[in-house]
Write a protein that holds these residues in place. Structure first.
Motif, PDB file in Angstrom:
ATOM      1  N   GLN A 422       0.782  -1.238   0.080  1.00  0.00           N
ATOM      2  CA  GLN A 422       0.053  -0.128  -0.111  1.00  0.00           C
ATOM      3  C   GLN A 422       1.077   1.206  -0.001  1.00  0.00           C
ATOM      4  O   GLN A 422       0.665   2.233  -0.785  1.00  0.00           O
ATOM      5  CB  GLN A 422      -0.961  -0.163   1.262  1.00  0.00           C
ATOM      6  CG  GLN A 422      -2.163  -0.905   1.142  1.00  0.00           C
ATOM      7  CD  GLN A 422      -2.829  -0.917   2.461  1.00  0.00           C
ATOM      8  OE1 GLN A 422      -2.411  -0.780   3.333  1.00  0.00           O
ATOM      9  NE2 GLN A 422      -4.230  -1.561   2.183  1.00  0.00           N
ATOM     10  N   ARG A 423       1.851   1.231   0.755  1.00  0.00           N
ATOM     11  CA  ARG A 423       2.778   2.398   0.743  1.00  0.00           C
ATOM     12  C   ARG A 423       3.500   2.620  -0.287  1.00  0.00           C
ATOM     13  O   ARG A 423       3.692   3.886  -0.785  1.00  0.00           O
ATOM     14  CB  ARG A 423       3.976   2.428   1.984  1.00  0.00           C
ATOM     15  CG  ARG A 423       3.340   2.383   3.180  1.00  0.00           C
ATOM     16  CD  ARG A 423       4.266   2.838   4.386  1.00  0.00           C
ATOM     17  NE  ARG A 423       5.294   1.581   4.538  1.00  0.00           N
ATOM     18  CZ  ARG A 423       5.318   0.639   5.443  1.00  0.00           C
ATOM     19  NH1 ARG A 423       3.918   0.637   6.218  1.00  0.00           N
ATOM     20  NH2 ARG A 423       6.036  -0.169   5.582  1.00  0.00           N
ATOM     21  N   ILE A 424       3.912   1.540  -1.029  1.00  0.00           N
ATOM     22  CA  ILE A 424       4.530   1.583  -2.347  1.00  0.00           C
ATOM     23  C   ILE A 424       3.725   2.277  -3.423  1.00  0.00           C
ATOM     24  O   ILE A 424       4.088   3.298  -4.392  1.00  0.00           O
ATOM     25  CB  ILE A 424       5.178   0.118  -2.853  1.00  0.00           C
ATOM     26  CG1 ILE A 424       6.279  -0.496  -1.995  1.00  0.00           C
ATOM     27  CG2 ILE A 424       5.665   0.303  -4.202  1.00  0.00           C
ATOM     28  CD1 ILE A 424       6.758  -1.496  -2.272  1.00  0.00           C
ATOM     29  N   ALA A 425       2.336   1.664  -3.396  1.00  0.00           N
ATOM     30  CA  ALA A 425       1.436   2.253  -4.385  1.00  0.00           C
ATOM     31  C   ALA A 425       1.098   3.523  -4.395  1.00  0.00           C
ATOM     32  O   ALA A 425       1.111   4.303  -5.089  1.00  0.00           O
ATOM     33  CB  ALA A 425       0.156   1.173  -4.150  1.00  0.00           C
ATOM     34  N   LYS A 426       0.813   4.087  -3.002  1.00  0.00           N
ATOM     35  CA  LYS A 426       0.726   5.499  -2.457  1.00  0.00           C
ATOM     36  C   LYS A 426       1.697   6.366  -3.234  1.00  0.00           C
ATOM     37  O   LYS A 426       1.652   7.323  -3.725  1.00  0.00           O
ATOM     38  CB  LYS A 426       0.180   5.531  -1.341  1.00  0.00           C
ATOM     39  CG  LYS A 426      -0.919   5.193  -0.895  1.00  0.00           C
ATOM     40  CD  LYS A 426      -1.460   5.237   0.638  1.00  0.00           C
ATOM     41  CE  LYS A 426      -2.578   4.801   1.120  1.00  0.00           C
ATOM     42  NZ  LYS A 426      -2.992   4.678   2.556  1.00  0.00           N
ATOM     43  N   MET A 427       2.921   5.826  -2.915  1.00  0.00           N
ATOM     44  CA  MET A 427       4.145   6.824  -3.315  1.00  0.00           C
ATOM     45  C   MET A 427       4.325   6.820  -4.973  1.00  0.00           C
ATOM     46  O   MET A 427       4.482   7.770  -5.156  1.00  0.00           O
ATOM     47  CB  MET A 427       5.396   5.957  -2.810  1.00  0.00           C
ATOM     48  CG  MET A 427       6.800   6.735  -2.909  1.00  0.00           C
ATOM     49  SD  MET A 427       6.724   8.476  -2.394  1.00  0.00           S
ATOM     50  CE  MET A 427       6.994   7.826  -0.709  1.00  0.00           C
TER      51      MET A 427
END
Length: 459
Positions: A422-427
């Protein structure tokens, strides 16, 4: 006059009818061959490895039990002559240690003898041992098996030494034995150990009372004392637990099962140097034990992680600690290639030492093993982290995190990988709202969440 069947077989041919009759009698015996000890095992190697590990970590005075298990393993290996030698050792020990109960205590060993001779196509010897069992059982109006607390106890110890799925049945055996002899120290110790192992599953098992009762009946059992200390530690009564551990170590300073359990206590406490000291003393007794090298390696790995968290303190100690951890884990891997986690721990230590080629080698070695879903999920997390933080390869990290979350296991590792994705996608979306890989990640996570929700509703 009638003629004994073992004598008859030495005179007349061994017919198929006689063989079937013999096998029918053998199946009535209470012994290792009728307890289904190998049922559900992946291989004899796995069974032997687990059983021998249990044996080495329990310096039980009941060595005849150990010899009977080893005889059974030798039979499984097709080494029946070696099996007979172990059974002879067991028989001799029973005569020495249980003179007043030698007949009852020998029934399991005689049953094993009969089965081994049967598999060796030596029916007269098989019947000879069947006759010995029958002579004892007939005193209790039974042909080949009796309800005896000593036999229940023997089955209990056997199942305890086999570990894993056998612990629940072991507990039942000791409870049954204690119904007839509630103050027997041996039966009580067996129940305490089984209860301790079953504390996590099935739920609502509380071993404290069983452990204290076993200690009251046998205050010289230092192993049970350390198990009590470990349970007290879980209940936030570490002070009392540590006093018990120190007393046990003082009274049994060389007992391997006491040292290993004490090491577990100190490791949980965070006293890693003390844990390493305990394991080191055990290693002196069995220098080629893969599990000991593995546990020591784990302690050094924990020390490395501890120092990494401190950021600036004790950094100069890292190279030596990594070297020690690598040395022990490598020895564990060489001694037992099937040990899980060893190669991934080695990989992580090499990654801490910036030796990325070696790290990748051991990660791939771990992937090549047959791993259960939970271990495979954990490995995807570790390798994903390695690719993300050390190799700076987000693409490979995403691949392994995705593979990990697709495994149908609700674990902490799964949640960690979902959060990382999720963090990778948001970034990525913050840099490009149309990033196709980020949108794919979120779509997969959304599908997984819906599936989990549906499964929860259906259950």
């Amino acid at each position: 006059m009638g003629i004994c069947l073992s004598v008859y077989l030495s005179i007349f041919p061994y017919s198929e009818i006689t063989k079937n009759s013999l096998e029918s009698s053998l199946r009535q015996l209470k012994c290792h061959f009728t307890w289904n000890l190998i049922e559900g095992e992946n291989s004899v190697d796995d069974f032997e490895d687990r059983v021998c590990n249990q044996i080495e970590f329990q310096n039980s005075e009941f060595k005849a039990t150990t010899y009977n298990i080893l005889a059974y393993i030798k039979h499984l290996r097709g080494q029946n002559k070696a099996a007979l030698e172990y059974l002879q050792e067991a028989e001799e020990l029973i005569q020495l240690e249980h003179t007043d109960q030698a007949e009852i205590r020998s029934l399991v060993t005689w049953g094993n003898y009969a089965w081994v001779y049967y598999h060796m196509d030596r029916p007269s010897e098989a019947h000879s041992y069947l006759d010995k069992v029958k002579q004892v059982c007939q005193k209790f109006s039974s042909p080949y098996r009796i309800n005896s607390p000593e036999i229940d106890c023997e089955e209990g110890w056997t199942r305890l030494k086999c570990g894993g799925k056998f612990n629940e049945r072991a507990k039942v055996c000791f409870e049954k034995a204690l119904e007839k002899k509630p103050k027997n120290p041996e039966f009580s110790s067996g129940l305490a150990i089984a209860s301790y192992r079953l504390d996590k599953w099935p739920p609502n098992q509380n071993p404290i009372n069983s452990l204290r009762q076993a200690i009251r009946l046998n205050p010289d059992n230092q192993y049970v004392k350390v198990l009590l200390a470990l349970k007290l530690q879980e209940l936030n009564e570490e002070g009392e637990g540590e006093n018990i551990v120190e007393e046990a170590l003082e009274k049994a300073p060389r007992a391997t099962e006491v040292l290993c359990s004490a090491a577990k206590f100190y490791r949980k406490k965070g006293a890693l140097d003390k844990a390493i000291e305990m394991l080191g003393k055990t290693l002196e007794c069995m220098p080629n034990n893969a599990y000991l090298h593995y546990y020591i390696g784990c302690c050094y790995r924990a020390k490395v992680l501890q120092i990494q968290c401190e950021r600036y303190e004790n950094k100069e100690k890292l190279p030596e600690l990594i070297e020690q951890g690598v040395d022990h884990l490598k020895q564990a891997d060489e001694l037992n290639v099937n040990l899980s986690n060893v190669c991934s721990y080695l990989a992580c230590l090499y990654a801490h030492a910036n030796q990325y080629e070696e790290a990748d080698h051991y990660f791939q070695k771990e992937f090549s093993k047959e791993l259960n879903p939970v271990l495979k999920q954990r490995l995807h997390l570790r390798y994903g982290n390695f690719q993300l933080y050390q190799m700076r390869c987000e693409e490979k990290a995403i691949h392994h995190f995705m593979e990990g979350v697709k495994i149908n296991q609700g674990t902490k590792e799964k949640e960690k990988m979902k959060n990382k994705l999720q963090r990778i996608a948001k970034m990525r979306l913050s840099q490009n709202e149309a990033d196709s890989e980020a949108l794919r990640i979120l779509r997969v996570l959304d599908e997984l969440n819906r599936e989990m929700q549906q499964a929860a509703e259906d259950s």
